[in-house]
Write an enzyme that holds these catalytic residues in place. Structure first.
Site: not given
Length: 242
Positions: A67, A136, A138, A143
């Site tokens: 990314d 979380n 991801h 996400e």
């Protein structure tokens, strides 16, 4: 899924580097999928040392990163291209023309995503994909959401991810709110996946990865469907693992 619980961050980093090195030893022209963030830094230091000691040769290796922040040029100190150069590429015998990171300045991010997936496919796919994991759940910048995207795409960052990444910027206001990220479909195409995690803050997410259940509220749970995954975590991240 193979799970290895290391004593601490340093041991986790060393074991992860050894997993990477095994792939390059078997296939000197391997395609390595790489990740950014705090967790892989120790592993990259180990790989640099192994390269300096003549234990691993990167001269024929190709890399693809997961990314990049949208809006940051590759020479921006907080861009992921800069991160990779600073933490790995500048210190090993790799041909930088064969190190690929999504272009966060592309005029058409959707087209950039399609071209990035095409490039990976043309390379024959990744032989091993390194992944970190967010608090979380991801992976890359996929996400938690009702829907997950297969290909490389534009995505907004959740507030929790923005807050987690703020430590790398002078203020939280400087953290980009969007990124271009490899999607779950492209990640799952990797021949082998290496997931690393360190610290108690990752314990809940790791518990989900090993739960036997798959949910888009923890994207990393998708990895349970992959045929060859190695999870290396330290004792703190393994706190909730039975």
């Amino acid at each position: 899924m193979k799970v290895i619980i290391a004593k601490d961050y340093d041991e986790m980093s060393r074991l992860a580097a050894e997993e990477m090195a095994k792939v390059v030893e078997v296939k000197p022209n391997a395609v390595l999928g790489l990740a950014t963030g705090g967790t892989p830094v120790g592993m990259y230091k180990e790989l640099i040392k192994m390269n300096k000691d003549g234990k691993i040769d990167f001269s024929n290796v190709t890399t693809v990163n997961l990314d990049e922040y949208v809006g940051l040029a590759g020479d921006h100190p907080q861009s992921y291209r800069y991160f990779m150069n600073d933490n790995l590429f500048n210190h090993i015998n790799i041909d930088k023309s064969r190190t690929f990171v999504p272009n966060g300045l592309a005029e058409d991010i959707a087209e950039e995503g399609r071209n990035y997936d095409k490039k990976i496919d043309e390379l024959g796919g990744t032989d091993i994909q390194l992944l970190g994991i967010g608090n979380n759940g991801h992976i890359a910048f996929n996400e938690p959401d009702q829907d997950l995207v297969a290909g490389t795409h534009l995505t907004g960052l959740t507030q929790s991810t923005i807050e987690a990444n703020a430590r790398f910027f002078d203020s939280i206001d400087e953290v980009p709110k969007t990124a271009i990220t490899m999607g779950l479909g492209q990640i799952m195409k990797a021949k082998k996946i290496l997931l690393v995690a360190s610290g108690e803050s990752k314990a809940e997410a790791i518990k989900g990865v090993l739960s036997g259940k798959i949910t888009t509220s923890n994207p990393a749970t998708m990895l349970q469907m992959h045929r060859d995954v190695v999870v290396i975590i330290d004792e703190a991240a393994a706190k909730l693992v039975k």
